[in-house]
Scaffold this active site. Sequence first.
Site: not given
Length: 245
Positions: A19, A44, A51, A76, A106, A198
């Site tokens: 949003r 990252h 993101h 990262e 990813t 991970h």
Amino acid sequence: MPAKLSVNLNAVAMLRNRRDLPWPSVTGLGRAALAAGAAGLTVHPRPDQRHIRFSDLGDIRALIDDEFPQAEFNIEGFPSEAFLDLVEKHQPEQVTLVPDDPTQATSDHGWDFVSRSDFLAPIVARLKAGGMRVSLFADPDPLGYERAAAIGVDRVELYTGPYGATYDDPAAATRELDRLEKAANAATALGLDINAGHDLTVDNLPALVKRIPQLSEVSIGHGLTADALMYGMPVTVSRYIAALA
């Protein structure tokens, strides 16, 4: 000494970006994680800012400097010139270099140290000259680790995705732990410190730290954020710290 927990905030940022609104707050949840005992925060930032946004980096740097000066900031990314400019601007304590294509969802593999050491060497030197610790994302295969050590890297971050994928297969989990332990011991013998990340969870961390007691740090985002939706960030961080003990 137990491995330190660095909370990856990418999943929080991805939820926020659904949003055009400022919540959930990346720095707010980062603050909650650090207050609950996390040793650091990881991000990252990808070129499309899908993101973590570039604007988040200054906010997280300020949060750590102003409120949690003992904590560490870990950034990262693939070492493009734009990425290097970002880390030199925001001065994280640690930079973790990954071999990702920018379009990847990813990180899913480590560096080929044999073929890429000439590319990485001047980048590692540049970052270390800037006062940053450098970690390289690595497959749990010690082939080429001596190249990583030779170019002055401080740490390798073992890619634990295949281990995380064995959550319903104990025999496969044991095989992956064997690989990770062998790789970690090879890296340690070369003077490299060990990080891991991970698909790590409260359930699979205890076996990992038992096999790799020299583990310095884990960075965890997806599983931890999923748990935080159920239990809240402070309780979740406490559970992960307990799993590392």
